[in-house]
Design a protein around this motif. Structure first.
Motif, PDB file in Angstrom:
ATOM      1  N   PRO A 224      37.752  36.190  32.047  1.00  0.00           N
ATOM      2  CA  PRO A 224      37.913  37.082  33.193  1.00  0.00           C
ATOM      3  C   PRO A 224      37.028  36.673  34.365  1.00  0.00           C
ATOM      4  O   PRO A 224      35.891  36.211  34.172  1.00  0.00           O
ATOM      5  CB  PRO A 224      37.490  38.450  32.632  1.00  0.00           C
ATOM      6  CG  PRO A 224      37.757  38.350  31.169  1.00  0.00           C
ATOM      7  CD  PRO A 224      37.424  36.935  30.813  1.00  0.00           C
ATOM      8  N   LEU A 225      37.541  36.838  35.571  1.00  0.00           N
ATOM      9  CA  LEU A 225      36.831  36.425  36.771  1.00  0.00           C
ATOM     10  C   LEU A 225      35.493  37.124  36.909  1.00  0.00           C
ATOM     11  O   LEU A 225      34.514  36.530  37.371  1.00  0.00           O
ATOM     12  CB  LEU A 225      37.699  36.709  38.006  1.00  0.00           C
ATOM     13  CG  LEU A 225      37.106  36.311  39.367  1.00  0.00           C
ATOM     14  CD1 LEU A 225      36.833  34.811  39.420  1.00  0.00           C
ATOM     15  CD2 LEU A 225      38.036  36.730  40.499  1.00  0.00           C
ATOM     16  N   ARG A 226      35.420  38.374  36.487  1.00  0.00           N
ATOM     17  CA  ARG A 226      34.180  39.138  36.628  1.00  0.00           C
ATOM     18  C   ARG A 226      33.029  38.459  35.891  1.00  0.00           C
ATOM     19  O   ARG A 226      31.934  38.313  36.438  1.00  0.00           O
ATOM     20  CB  ARG A 226      34.388  40.559  36.084  1.00  0.00           C
ATOM     21  CG  ARG A 226      33.128  41.414  36.048  1.00  0.00           C
ATOM     22  CD  ARG A 226      33.446  42.802  35.518  1.00  0.00           C
ATOM     23  NE  ARG A 226      34.080  42.740  34.221  1.00  0.00           N
ATOM     24  CZ  ARG A 226      33.418  42.612  33.064  1.00  0.00           C
ATOM     25  NH1 ARG A 226      32.095  42.502  33.080  1.00  0.00           N
ATOM     26  NH2 ARG A 226      34.059  42.592  31.920  1.00  0.00           N
ATOM     27  N   ARG A 227      33.265  38.044  34.671  1.00  0.00           N
ATOM     28  CA  ARG A 227      32.204  37.396  33.913  1.00  0.00           C
ATOM     29  C   ARG A 227      31.927  35.980  34.419  1.00  0.00           C
ATOM     30  O   ARG A 227      30.808  35.487  34.348  1.00  0.00           O
ATOM     31  CB  ARG A 227      32.549  37.377  32.423  1.00  0.00           C
ATOM     32  CG  ARG A 227      32.355  38.732  31.754  1.00  0.00           C
ATOM     33  CD  ARG A 227      32.272  38.647  30.254  1.00  0.00           C
ATOM     34  NE  ARG A 227      33.550  38.317  29.647  1.00  0.00           N
ATOM     35  CZ  ARG A 227      33.822  37.183  29.010  1.00  0.00           C
ATOM     36  NH1 ARG A 227      32.895  36.242  28.928  1.00  0.00           N
ATOM     37  NH2 ARG A 227      34.998  36.977  28.468  1.00  0.00           N
ATOM     38  N   LYS A 228      32.949  35.312  34.927  1.00  0.00           N
ATOM     39  CA  LYS A 228      32.720  33.991  35.510  1.00  0.00           C
ATOM     40  C   LYS A 228      31.785  34.085  36.719  1.00  0.00           C
ATOM     41  O   LYS A 228      30.853  33.287  36.856  1.00  0.00           O
ATOM     42  CB  LYS A 228      34.056  33.371  35.929  1.00  0.00           C
ATOM     43  CG  LYS A 228      34.885  32.798  34.798  1.00  0.00           C
ATOM     44  CD  LYS A 228      36.051  31.995  35.371  1.00  0.00           C
ATOM     45  CE  LYS A 228      36.812  31.272  34.305  1.00  0.00           C
ATOM     46  NZ  LYS A 228      37.833  30.343  34.846  1.00  0.00           N
ATOM     47  N   LEU A 229      32.043  35.054  37.576  1.00  0.00           N
ATOM     48  CA  LEU A 229      31.199  35.222  38.762  1.00  0.00           C
ATOM     49  C   LEU A 229      29.776  35.602  38.382  1.00  0.00           C
ATOM     50  O   LEU A 229      28.808  35.129  38.993  1.00  0.00           O
ATOM     51  CB  LEU A 229      31.800  36.278  39.685  1.00  0.00           C
ATOM     52  CG  LEU A 229      33.126  35.904  40.363  1.00  0.00           C
ATOM     53  CD1 LEU A 229      33.651  37.077  41.179  1.00  0.00           C
ATOM     54  CD2 LEU A 229      32.949  34.674  41.253  1.00  0.00           C
ATOM     55  N   ALA A 230      29.638  36.439  37.362  1.00  0.00           N
ATOM     56  CA  ALA A 230      28.304  36.849  36.920  1.00  0.00           C
ATOM     57  C   ALA A 230      27.533  35.652  36.371  1.00  0.00           C
ATOM     58  O   ALA A 230      26.342  35.472  36.673  1.00  0.00           O
ATOM     59  CB  ALA A 230      28.416  37.944  35.855  1.00  0.00           C
ATOM     60  N   ASP A 340      36.417  42.223  26.650  1.00  0.00           N
ATOM     61  CA  ASP A 340      36.571  42.726  28.013  1.00  0.00           C
ATOM     62  C   ASP A 340      37.588  43.854  28.105  1.00  0.00           C
ATOM     63  O   ASP A 340      37.736  44.469  29.141  1.00  0.00           O
ATOM     64  CB  ASP A 340      37.010  41.588  28.938  1.00  0.00           C
ATOM     65  CG  ASP A 340      35.976  40.487  28.972  1.00  0.00           C
ATOM     66  OD1 ASP A 340      34.918  40.697  29.582  1.00  0.00           O
ATOM     67  OD2 ASP A 340      36.221  39.429  28.369  1.00  0.00           O
ATOM     68  N   ASP A 342      40.658  43.541  28.366  1.00  0.00           N
ATOM     69  CA  ASP A 342      41.852  43.176  29.108  1.00  0.00           C
ATOM     70  C   ASP A 342      42.309  41.765  28.788  1.00  0.00           C
ATOM     71  O   ASP A 342      43.116  41.195  29.487  1.00  0.00           O
ATOM     72  CB  ASP A 342      41.616  43.299  30.620  1.00  0.00           C
ATOM     73  CG  ASP A 342      40.481  42.414  31.078  1.00  0.00           C
ATOM     74  OD1 ASP A 342      39.805  41.806  30.221  1.00  0.00           O
ATOM     75  OD2 ASP A 342      40.279  42.343  32.313  1.00  0.00           O
ATOM     76  N   SER A 343      41.751  41.174  27.726  1.00  0.00           N
ATOM     77  CA  SER A 343      42.143  39.813  27.402  1.00  0.00           C
ATOM     78  C   SER A 343      42.096  39.579  25.909  1.00  0.00           C
ATOM     79  O   SER A 343      41.440  40.314  25.166  1.00  0.00           O
ATOM     80  CB  SER A 343      41.235  38.808  28.112  1.00  0.00           C
ATOM     81  OG  SER A 343      39.913  38.936  27.630  1.00  0.00           O
TER      82      SER A 343
END
Length: 364
Positions: A224-230, A340, A342-343
């Motif tokens: 997920p993008l959220r964890r990638k950005l974090a 997450d 959602d995945s």
């Protein structure tokens, strides 16, 4: 890092070529650009770098389109070119940078890259995730090196922040223009320092190389993008801070001669062919800082894994290339799968799907 002559002035060279593979530049009272042969080495390496990254990107595009065989063979060719690239810049690391660690790694890269391509051709398609990581690394690093506005901002911002760190420690030399044309040279008075030498910041002193490594690994995995950005924010933040500490350390050790001891002077002059006054710089930068950076990268990797355990996949592939042994890093480091909500998990071979996405599951 590349040694600079303080006596003769060869033809001027472009700053992008100057900074291409350098770690830091040391300057005497009078500084001049790199030698002409070294300029050509770095200029050609820039072109080769874009060709390598373009090859990996094309392979990644074929993978996304489901053309696995074409992606595999193209990525294998990209690895061969990548190995040639590192061998090409090895003389720069040996003669100009005088960095034993970088020289050894650049020479060792050729057989390792060729072996990676061989494994791909033999059917280990899971290595495509590592190929994708290299592609993303290049997309982060090469524009930073070749886009003047971005490069100027990185170098001069790093120089200003490093100078601020020096001021906190009671040293305020001021900044002036370095031989690379940027406001990045620490203006120590040579008559008031132990060595009469100083340093100035180039692109690699900004930490962009390490940032691109983590950025590439993070971008290449399915998560997920959220964890990638974090994970990316965590890695970049730590790298930026530690890099400033390194710059302050090297920037003060060089003029003040913190390591001007006879045994160390003997090593740098007799074994490395340097002048005695450069000893503190070489010890601080090439020996101490580069060694500590390895441990720092290991620590940052561990923290990133806690946020984004998916990066273990390309790391496991890299370890397989190095050792020929399969590893379960998740078990070794105690990393737990992140739920997450959602995945669904995506296997290394691309089987499985991301819920709510109409893209192939192996797309980063």
């Amino acid at each position: 890092m590349s040694s600079l002559s303080a006596s003769t002035a060869p033809p001027s060279v472009s700053s992008s070529a100057l900074e291409g593979t350098s770690e830091a530049f040391e300057a005497a009272t009078v500084t001049v650009p790199l030698s002409l042969p070294d300029f050509y080495t770095l200029a050609v390496s820039d072109v080769m770098g874009w060709i390598v990254i373009g090859t990996f990107l094309l392979a990644m595009a074929l993978q996304w389109r489901g053309v696995t065989d074409g992606a595999t063979y193209l990525a294998a060719g990209g690895w061969a070119l990548f190995g040639v690239f590192w061998l090409w810049v090895a003389p720069h690391f040996f003669y100009e940078a005088q960095s034993p660690l970088q020289t050894i790694l650049s020479i060792a890269a050729l057989p390792l890259c060729l072996y990676t391509g061989y494994l791909l051709v033999r059917g280990r398609t899971s290595l495509l995730v590592l190929s994708n990581a290299v592609a993303f690394m290049g997309l982060i690093y090469l524009p930073a090196e070749t886009v003047p506005v971005f490069r100027t901002w990185l170098i001069e911002t790093t120089a200003a922040q490093t100078h601020f760190g020096m001021e906190l420690l009671g040293s305020s030399p001021g900044l002036n223009e370095g031989s690379n044309g940027y406001l990045s040279r620490f203006d120590f008075d040579p008559d008031e320092t132990a060595t009469g030498r100083t340093t100035y910041i180039v692109l690699a002193c900004t930490g962009i190389g390490s940032m691109s490594i983590f950025g590439g690994l993070i971008a290449a995995v399915a998560a997920p993008l959220r964890r990638k950005l974090a994970a990316f924010a965590l890695a970049v933040g730590i790298i930026w801070i530690l890099n400033l500490f390194r710059n302050v350390f090297v920037g003060l050790a060089t003029p003040h001669g913190w390591f001007q001891y006879d045994p160390l002077i003997y090593v740098t002059t007799e074994w490395m062919g340097s002048v005695p006054e450069r000893t503190s710089f070489l010890v601080a930068h090439n020996f101490i800082a580069q060694t500590l950076s390895i441990f720092a990268l290991i620590g940052i990797t561990y923290l990133v894994i806690k946020v984004l355990p998916e990066v273990l996949e390309p790391l496991e592939e890299a370890l397989f290339v190095l050792t020929g042994t399969e590893y379960d890093l998740a078990e070794a480091v105690g990393a737990q799968p992140v739920s997450d909500g959602d995945s669904q998990p995506v296997r290394a071979d691309g089987e499985g799907t991301d819920v709510g996405s109409d893209q192939p599951a192996d797309r980063p």
